[in-house]
Every structure is written in structure tokens, then in C-alpha cells.
Design a protein around this motif. Structure first.
Motif, mmCIF file in Angstrom:
data_model
loop_
_atom_site.group_PDB
_atom_site.id
_atom_site.type_symbol
_atom_site.label_atom_id
_atom_site.label_comp_id
_atom_site.label_asym_id
_atom_site.label_seq_id
_atom_site.Cartn_x
_atom_site.Cartn_y
_atom_site.Cartn_z
ATOM 1 N N GLU A 82 13.089 -32.037 1.488
ATOM 2 C CA GLU A 82 12.043 -31.602 2.432
ATOM 3 C C GLU A 82 12.482 -30.411 3.295
ATOM 4 O OE1 GLU A 82 11.432 -34.158 6.005
ATOM 5 O OE2 GLU A 82 12.825 -35.517 4.964
ATOM 6 N N HIS A 83 13.791 -30.191 3.409
ATOM 7 C CA HIS A 83 14.277 -29.108 4.273
ATOM 8 C C HIS A 83 14.463 -27.782 3.536
ATOM 9 C CE1 HIS A 83 14.728 -32.101 7.329
ATOM 10 N NE2 HIS A 83 15.517 -32.828 6.557
ATOM 11 N N GLU B 290 17.299 -36.687 -2.244
ATOM 12 C CA GLU B 290 15.965 -36.957 -1.695
ATOM 13 C C GLU B 290 15.863 -36.451 -0.246
ATOM 14 O OE1 GLU B 290 13.630 -41.006 -0.941
ATOM 15 O OE2 GLU B 290 14.636 -40.939 -2.900
ATOM 16 N N THR C 25 12.267 -26.043 2.306
ATOM 17 C CA THR C 25 11.173 -25.119 2.641
ATOM 18 C C THR C 25 11.005 -25.013 4.165
ATOM 19 O OG1 THR C 25 9.669 -26.985 2.351
ATOM 20 C CG2 THR C 25 9.867 -25.458 0.492
ATOM 21 N N SER C 26 12.023 -25.411 4.914
ATOM 22 C CA SER C 26 11.951 -25.384 6.375
ATOM 23 C C SER C 26 11.674 -23.967 6.892
ATOM 24 C CB SER C 26 13.276 -25.892 6.965
ATOM 25 O OG SER C 26 13.281 -25.703 8.354
ATOM 26 N N LYS D 228 17.066 -24.103 6.704
ATOM 27 C CA LYS D 228 16.797 -23.780 5.300
ATOM 28 C C LYS D 228 18.095 -23.355 4.595
ATOM 29 C CE LYS D 228 13.807 -21.149 2.303
ATOM 30 N NZ LYS D 228 13.269 -19.849 2.053
#
Lengths: 60, 256
Positions: free
Chosen positions: B127-128, B123, B130-131, B137
């Protein structure tokens, strides 16, 4: 006769070369000193969960 | 020590994927350090220990490959080790802890992963992926890859046991997966399957078979062949379909 003798020698060599058979659990031992080993590893069983190539070597 | 470059190369290629080299010598620690670690620049694990009585061998160097449970799966000269064999051995192996330094945003995911909280790690890394920061990334992709591999290894282990009908060993694997992947769909699926397995008649039969086999198997060698055969036949009938019944069938074949 010669073939049988050679076969017997090879069989004897095979049994003395490595006492540990496939499928057998490797005997554990403690490290008296170590370099480049897994952080915190003090004995062979600390490597459980990984594939280990255990080698016995000697300086020639 | 002529084999050091070969082992250094294998160590560099495979250590991060779970393949470890442990080179053992009984020589003095100072000699090992001077000649092997510093002199020959060995980058793999080097250990001082006297294991001659435990590991008998006429030829040196000599080695054994041990699986994740510490069981011998290969033995021979170190020079015979090759990439194809190692790839085969590590393909289903769960990756170990992440030791690589990662960018700050990935630290929480790595920490969770190293604690065995794979669901949380998964989890935290998402979110990273697509950094816009290329370094973040890249690290996120690396961490995500390790987590995915851990999941694939767990799934492969469970599948192997499921296919073999070994419900006694399958149950703790599913429970461990459910705990590690708590909060994820995969974790929930493992938890649900564990409950189903535990409640099943097949699991109860497997558990009884495992207990009965643990009692019978050590006694077989002391029994006369006809009595051993009768005991095995009864076992096969009582515990049909279990992994232990298959073992009993093999023993019976050997007897005949």
C-alpha cells in the motif's frame, strides 16, 4: 632438472599457502574482540547466509 | 594495512547486499583498535582471534571467500578481489536482515521481513508503494526490492535443486519458503509443490539413495578396487537417476 625443482617448489608453496581447499567448510572460531562486525556476531558461523571474505592480516 | 581503502570501498558497495568482510588478527586488542579501526579507519568487520593453527598461510595478508554455507569458494590476496567476482558471488544470495532506518509506515513490513515473515512483509509494503509522501514511497520501494530479491533467491535455490533432481534437499527448501511466504500465492505454490514432492516415488528413491550413499561412501576407500567397483555398479543400478548415482558414476570413473 631446474624446471622440475621449480615445479616442486611451487607445488610445495601452494600446499602450504592455504590449507583450506575449495568446497571445504571453513573451520569455526570465536571472536575474542570485534569491531564493526554483524550485530550479535560472536563467531564465524554467525555469518552463515552471507558471502564472507575472511582475511588474515598483521600490522607491519 | 595498505589494503584498507580497497576493503573499505568493497564494504561500502556490497555489505548491504550480503557481502561481509571479516579481517582477523591475533595482535593485542588495543593495537588492533588503535592501528586498524581508528588509525586506518577500517569500516568493515575487524576481529581479534588466533586462527593461525586453523588457517595456514605463508603470506599475509591472505584471504578466503566463503559461501552462504561457510564453504570456501576462493582464496588469494585481498588486492585480487574485484567487483565482477563479488557480483557473481552475491547474485543469487538471499538478502540479510534490513538494518536501514525506514519511515514509520514501513516499520511493520521491515519487522515482519526480519522475522522471516516475507508474505506478511510483502502485503504490508504494497500500500505504500504509491504513497504521496516521497520519503515513504522511496523507503517502500527499497523494502519491496529487498523482499523481491529474497523471493528471487528462494526461487533460484529451489530451481537449482529441482534441475539437479536433488529432491531430498529440495523438500526442506520448499517447506521453508511455504512457511516464510504464508498467505501469498508464492507460498501456497511452494507448499503444494512440497506436498507433491514428498508423496512422489522419486523423492522416496532419492531419500533411500542419500541414506545408502552415506553408508557406502566412507567404506569405499577400504575396499579392494574390484569390490568397490562392484558396489558402485550395484548402487548406480539401484538408484538410477538420483544425484547420489551420479556421484557413484564419478567414483567409478576414477576407479577405472
Amino acid at each position: 632438472m631446474k624446471t622440475m625443482f621449480l615445479a616442486a617448489c611451487l607445488a610445495l608453496y601452494a600446499t602450504t599457502l592455504a590449507a583450506m581447499d575449495k568446497g571445504e567448510e571453513a573451520p569455526n572460531f570465536k571472536f575474542e574482540a570485534s569491531w564493526n562486525t554483524l550485530p550479535g556476531a560472536k563467531q564465524l558461523t554467525d555469518y552463515r547466509g552471507r558471502i564472507v571474505f575472511l582475511e588474515i592480516w598483521k600490522i607491519h | 594495512m595498505r589494503g584498507v581503502p580497497h576493503l573499505n570501498e568493497l564494504n561500502k558497495k556490497y555489505r548491504e547486499r550480503g557481502f561481509e568482510i571479516v579481517a582477523v588478527s591475533s595482535e593485542a586488542a588495543g593495537t588492533i583498535e588503535d592501528k586498524m579501526v581508528k588509525g586506518a579507519s577500517a569500516s568493515f568487520g575487524v576481529v581479534k582471534a588466533d586462527i593461525a593453527a586453523l588457517y595456514q598461510t605463508n603470506g599475509i595478508p591472505h584471504g578466503w571467500v566463503l559461501d552462504a554455507e561457510g564453504k570456501c569458494i576462493w582464496e588469494g590476496h585481498p588486492a585480487q578481489l574485484n567487483d565482477a567476482q563479488i557480483e557473481e558471488w552475491i547474485k543469487d544470495l538471499a538478502p540479510g536482515k534490513i538494518t536501514r532506518e525506514v519511515q514509520k509506515p514501513l516499520k511493520a513490513s521491515v519487522e515482519a521481513y526480519n522475522k522471516g515473515q516475507f508474505g506478511k512483509a510483502f502485503e504490508a509494503v504494497a500500500e505504500h508503494l504509491t504513497s504521496e509522501d516521497a520519503k515513504v514511497k522511496a523507503d517502500a520501494e527499497y523494502v519491496n526490492g529487498v523482499i523481491e530479491k529474497r523471493k528471487a533467491a528462494g526461487e533460484a535455490k529451489a530451481k537449482k535443486l529441482r534441475d539437479a533432481g536433488d529432491l531430498v534437499k529440495l523438500l526442506p527448501v520448499l517447506e521453508e519458503e511455504a512457511k516464510g511466504w504464508e498467505g501469498s500465492e508464492y507460498g501456497k505454490a511452494c507448499g503444494d509443490e512440497a506436498k507433491t514432492v514428498k508423496a512422489s516415488k522419486e523423492y522416496k528413491l532419492c531419500a533411500k539413495a542419500a541414506d545408502a550413499w552415506a553408508k557406502l561412501e566412507p567404506k569405499l576407500n577400504d575396499l579392494a578396487d574390484d569390490k568397490a567397483a562392484k558396489a558402485l555398479e550395484k548402487f548406480i543400478k539401484d538408484f538410477a537417476g538420483t544425484p547420489q548415482a551420479k556421484l557413484a558414476e564419478e567414483r567409478l570413473k576414477d576407479l577405472k
